[in-house]
Design a protein around this motif. Structure first.
Motif, short mmCIF file in Angstrom:
data_model
loop_
_atom_site.label_atom_id
_atom_site.label_comp_id
_atom_site.label_asym_id
_atom_site.label_seq_id
_atom_site.Cartn_x
_atom_site.Cartn_y
_atom_site.Cartn_z
N GLU A 115 0.83 -1.20 0.00
CA GLU A 115 0.00 0.00 0.00
C GLU A 115 0.86 1.26 0.00
O GLU A 115 0.54 2.25 -0.68
N GLU A 190 -3.03 0.75 -13.79
CA GLU A 190 -4.14 -0.12 -14.17
C GLU A 190 -3.78 -1.59 -14.00
O GLU A 190 -4.59 -2.39 -13.49
N VAL A 193 -3.67 -2.40 -10.20
CA VAL A 193 -5.00 -2.49 -9.59
C VAL A 193 -5.63 -3.84 -9.90
O VAL A 193 -6.21 -4.49 -9.01
N HIS A 194 -5.51 -4.29 -11.15
CA HIS A 194 -6.04 -5.61 -11.52
C HIS A 194 -5.31 -6.71 -10.77
O HIS A 194 -5.94 -7.66 -10.27
N TYR A 195 -3.98 -6.60 -10.66
CA TYR A 195 -3.18 -7.60 -9.95
C TYR A 195 -3.57 -7.65 -8.47
O TYR A 195 -3.73 -8.72 -7.89
N LYS A 196 -3.72 -6.48 -7.89
CA LYS A 196 -4.10 -6.38 -6.47
C LYS A 196 -5.45 -7.04 -6.22
O LYS A 196 -5.62 -7.77 -5.22
N GLU A 197 -6.40 -6.81 -7.12
CA GLU A 197 -7.72 -7.43 -6.96
C GLU A 197 -7.64 -8.95 -7.03
O GLU A 197 -8.32 -9.65 -6.27
N GLU A 198 -6.80 -9.46 -7.95
CA GLU A 198 -6.62 -10.91 -8.07
C GLU A 198 -6.01 -11.49 -6.80
O GLU A 198 -6.47 -12.52 -6.29
N GLN A 200 -5.94 -10.12 -3.73
CA GLN A 200 -6.84 -9.96 -2.59
C GLN A 200 -8.01 -10.93 -2.67
O GLN A 200 -8.59 -11.27 -1.63
N GLY A 201 -8.33 -11.37 -3.88
CA GLY A 201 -9.36 -12.39 -4.01
C GLY A 201 -8.98 -13.66 -3.27
O GLY A 201 -9.83 -14.35 -2.71
N GLU A 204 -9.03 -12.73 0.73
CA GLU A 204 -10.36 -12.48 1.30
C GLU A 204 -11.33 -13.63 1.07
O GLU A 204 -12.47 -13.58 1.52
#
Length: 208
Positions: A115, A190, A193-198, A200-201, A204
């Motif tokens: 972060e 961009e 952000v996509h990598y982070k979402e993957e 964190q999936g 979480e």
């Protein structure tokens, strides 16, 4: 003198009936294939729409275009296969944990560092810490055993014994991590952000 004799002998062979007959047959075979290919194109287009059936010269032009397109497609496939081969070889040799200090951090600390790097626009470093957070999270869950000397391929192999779908997702994240961590890719906002979402999936998910 020997060179003159050799040249004369070569000329005799090239002018000979046997060689000329062979050359004619070879050229005739190629011409036959070419005509069959043009005829195939005329029939194909004629079946689709009779108005599209080309003349002999038109069929030749279409055939040349098709050959060029096929060659281009084959070259693209070959380049992609080569590129994937290089990536897989690196995947088998690169070690994500570069020091004991990185392993001593908790996965939550790596998340905090990700972060921090994201906030200053250093997305390549943020990608690195996000991946290490995921790796140590799996270690904490005992899905794999993190060690400084291990490669991502070894982690993938361990993880697929637990869950193949997780391993496949991890594989994609690890490939991107390799490119970001070893300077081959300047990660954009961009992409991060996509990598982070993957990532964190995974972190979480209630299924883990």
């Amino acid at each position: 003198m020997n060179e003159d004799r050799a040249r004369d002998r070569l000329e005799e062979i090239l002018d000979g009936e046997e060689y000329q007959a062979y050359l004619s047959n070879d050229q005739g075979l190629f011409a036959g294939w070419w005509e069959k290919a043009k005829e195939w194109i005329r029939e194909l287009l004629g079946n689709i729409n009779p108005a599209l059936e080309p003349t002999g010269s038109g069929a030749s032009g279409i055939l040349i275009i098709l050959i060029v397109l096929v060659v281009v497609i084959l070259l693209l496939f070959a380049f992609k296969a080569f590129q994937n081969g290089v990536r897989r070889r690196k995947f088998r040799s690169n070690k994500p944990l570069q020091s004991l200090n990185e392993m001593e951090w908790s996965y939550s600390r790596h998340l905090e560092e990700a972060e921090k790097q994201e906030s200053v626009g250093n997305y390549s470093k943020a990608t690195r810490h996000m991946f290490l957070a995921l790796l140590l999270y799996f270690h904490e869950k005992e899905y794999l055993e993190a060690r400084v000397w291990k490669t991502n391929w070894e982690y993938y192999d361990e993880l697929r014994k637990v869950n193949q779908k997780w391993a496949d997702r991890f594989f994609r994240l690890a490939l991107f991590f390799d490119e970001a961590a070893y300077g081959e890719r300047d990660v954009t906002e961009e992409e991060y952000v996509h990598y982070k979402e993957e990532a964190q999936g995974f972190l979480e998910s209630e299924d883990l």
